[in-house]
Design an enzyme around this catalytic site. Structure first.
Site, PDB file in Angstrom:
ATOM      1  N   ASP A  24      -7.182 -11.617  -2.424  1.00 42.13           N
ATOM      2  CA  ASP A  24      -6.880 -10.332  -3.046  1.00 42.13           C
ATOM      3  C   ASP A  24      -7.748 -10.238  -4.302  1.00 42.13           C
ATOM      4  O   ASP A  24      -8.449 -11.187  -4.682  1.00 42.13           O
ATOM      5  CB  ASP A  24      -5.394 -10.235  -3.378  1.00 42.13           C
ATOM      6  CG  ASP A  24      -4.899  -8.798  -3.458  1.00 42.13           C
ATOM      7  OD1 ASP A  24      -5.736  -7.873  -3.575  1.00 42.13           O
ATOM      8  OD2 ASP A  24      -3.669  -8.584  -3.408  1.00 42.13           O
ATOM      9  N   HIS A  45      -0.136  -7.775  -9.647  1.00 40.26           N
ATOM     10  CA  HIS A  45      -1.180  -7.169 -10.468  1.00 40.26           C
ATOM     11  C   HIS A  45      -0.971  -7.494 -11.943  1.00 40.26           C
ATOM     12  O   HIS A  45      -1.934  -7.580 -12.712  1.00 40.26           O
ATOM     13  CB  HIS A  45      -1.202  -5.646 -10.294  1.00 40.26           C
ATOM     14  CG  HIS A  45      -1.662  -5.190  -8.947  1.00 40.26           C
ATOM     15  ND1 HIS A  45      -0.818  -5.138  -7.865  1.00 40.26           N
ATOM     16  CD2 HIS A  45      -2.880  -4.779  -8.504  1.00 40.26           C
ATOM     17  CE1 HIS A  45      -1.498  -4.703  -6.815  1.00 40.26           C
ATOM     18  NE2 HIS A  45      -2.746  -4.480  -7.175  1.00 40.26           N
TER      19      HIS A  45
END
Length: 577
Positions: A307, A234
């Site tokens: 993702d 992330h």
């Protein structure tokens, strides 16, 4: 292979009929009617703000206008011909079963080319989007501790039933990563554990529970395997240093098992694996990994989804206008959450116009996405009944299942002082330590034990002194910890470690329970009584209380090694009345 993996562990899944192979004609018919802009829209799944498709709040309408140029969730779907929508709490999509069902009905009515996949991250444990009264299971590593393929299946089945009841037809689960790095900041307890065979068996079982047990799409993630990294994708770009042989032995088995179980989708990871692609592209953008390895070597024919494209791991090397195009060139089908929908949509449209992508390439991905929708009955979608959803979500039957499953996960790791169980000991109990704002686990455990709660979270010196004073007035103390081993990000300065050490120094009986990562023992190896629940849900606290009080015996076994302390598979138990 999934069956062999289960059999090797002495595990089984309920016998269920094989899914019928869908006919191709409805898919081809819909595809033939689509314009190119509609086809490109089908590739994207993104979020929208609002609790209602047509009447969002003023703030949510402003958020949609800022991101998409229109006010309502329905208008976003129509403008971009979206193939899917993903729900979050922070986008105000998830409030209660009636509201969620009504939102989904409105979004589906706005779909222009084909019904939507509507999805959310319902892994359970620390990644659980559905609000109360939804049934909350303890998550992957807890299931790994329970060692039951049937429990993994039932978790998937109950989860899928509740999602489908409210109109969510795709779960971003299970996590197929094998967590072999105790310092992993992003996977950890989301994984079933560190053993590839166990992870493969439980991954396959949960896929079957979601899909065959509840007709909800499962999505195994994060290919080619995110279990051995100390970097969070992330916020950075992790590099996995596994050799190809290590990848085959450690990372591949759960994905192979998911494929054998017929998983609808596999999510790619934003990680670099030099042994699999020397070009050092993130896996999401790597043709050798997506097309060569996943499609070619593993023979996967389902939907490959990226993702989130907002994550730093996929944005460091290329611009936001190149990422969606490169993902499609690599072999990805579904593009999740681009940071700028207009930029991403126009980039793909432009790549087709320039010849960098062919319309035939777009068609191949849209066909796979439509085939998934057909398999799950979405091409014949009809509005759902909000009242029926309220009867399904959090039903008494589902609550019985989650209690039974969770009771099998509590792991007793150390009982050197013979403090456990408390049965017959009498006296007062203080429950202190870290507490989740969502689950209020300190108060929940104190209530189940008939004890006194004292929340400290990451305590300052004054709070530690308060806890020490309270411990001296109680016969025993139970202290809950969460990622106490991580003194860089989760617990800067080691405040939980300081609390535990101060409580132990009182000389009063102390029981330490890790309610997230079991690795916390490394922060205070001197404690004599230590358990792990891998989860801080209310049901996990109920199951923990039963073990502490001696009404249930601990049955969990460590699904990971505690380096230098206890091996994989360790777990104490004792007789109960």
């Amino acid at each position: 292979m999934a069956v062999l993996a289960l059999a090797a562990l002495g595990l089984t899944v309920p016998a269920v009929p094989a899914a019928a192979k869908p006919a191709s004609s409805p898919v081809d018919s819909i595809l033939a009617r689509m314009t190119l802009p509609q086809k490109i829209g089908q590739l994207f799944t993104t979020y929208v703000y609002g609790n209602d498709a047509n009447t969002p709040s003023v703030a949510d309408a402003a958020a949609n206008r800022r991101l998409y140029g229109v006010d309502t969730p329905a208008e976003v779907v129509a403008k971009y011909h979206l193939g899917g929508v993903i729900y979050f709490g922070w986008t105000n999509n998830l409030q209660n079963p009636r509201q969620i069902t009504t939102l989904g009905n409105g979004l589906q009515a706005a779909a222009t080319a084909a019904p939507l996949t509507i999805s959310t991250d319902q892994e359970h444990g620390i990644v659980s989007r559905m609000p109360a009264p939804a049934t909350q299971f303890p998550g992957g590593m807890a299931l790994g501790a329970g060692r039951s393929a049937r429990d993994a299946y039932r978790t998937g089945q109950v989860t899928g039933a509740e999602l489908r009841a409210v109109g969510i037809n795709q779960a971003w689960a299970p996590v197929a990563d094998v967590n072999v790095n105790p310092a992993n900041p992003v996977i950890g307890v989301r994984s079933f554990g560190s053993d590839p065979r166990l992870a493969a068996a439980l991954t396959a079982s949960q896929v079957l529970g979601l899909q065959r047990g509840a007709n909800t799409s499962a999505s195994a993630k994060h290919f080619p395997g995110h279990g051995d990294t100390a970097t969070d994708s992330h916020t950075g770009l992790p590099v996995i240093t596994h050799t190809r042989e290590q990848w085959q032995r450690i990372d591949a088995p759960p994905f192979k098992a998911a494929i054998a179980a017929g998983v609808d989708a596999i999510m790619s990871a934003h990680i670099v694996v030099p042994a699999l692609d020397p070009a050092l592209d993130p896996a999401t953008l790597s043709k050798p990994i997506i097309t060569g390895l996943l499609r070619g070597e593993l023979g996967y024919r389902g939907v490959i989804v990226s993702d989130s494209l907002q994550m730093a791991g996929v944005r460091q090397k290329y611009g936001d206008d190149r990422v969606p195009v490169l993902a499609l060139k690599a072999g990805v089908d579904m593009l999740l959450m681009p940071p700028d929908m207009r930029v991403a949509y126009d980039a793909v449209l432009g790549a087709v116009a320039s010849g960098e992508l062919t319309e035939a390439r777009i068609d191949s991905s849209v066909r796979r996405i439509l085939a998934l929708k057909q398999k799950r009955g979405l091409l014949s979608w009809t509005p759902l009944d909000p009242a029926a959803a309220e009867r399904v979500v959090g039903s008494p039957g589902h609550v019985r299942v989650v209690r039974a499953v969770t009771d099998r996960t509590v792991t007793a790791i150390r009982n050197d002082a013979g403090l456990l169980p408390f049965s017959g000991a009498g006296g007062s109990v203080l429950v202190t330590g870290w507490s989740s704002s969502a689950h209020h686990n300190v108060a929940a455990l104190a209530g189940a034990l008939g004890g006194t709660p004292l929340v400290t979270d990451l305590p300052n010196d004054a709070k530690i002194a308060e806890a020490v004073a309270a411990a001296r007035t109680h016969d025993r103390t139970v202290v809950l910890t969460s990622r106490a081993w991580d003194t860089t990000v989760a617990d800067p300065g080691g405040r939980q470690r300081a609390l535990v050490k101060a409580l132990v120094a009182t000389g009063r009986p102390v029981v330490v329970v890790a309610v997230r990562d079991p690795y916390d023992l490394a922060a205070f190896p001197e404690v004599t009584t230590y358990l792990a629940t891998y989860s801080h849900t209310g049901v996990s606290m109920e199951s923990l209380a039963k073990v502490l009080l001696g009404t249930e015996r601990p049955r969990g076994k460590l699904p990971v090694e505690l380096p230098g302390l206890y091996p994989y598979g360790h777990g104490l138990t004792w007789k109960v009345p």
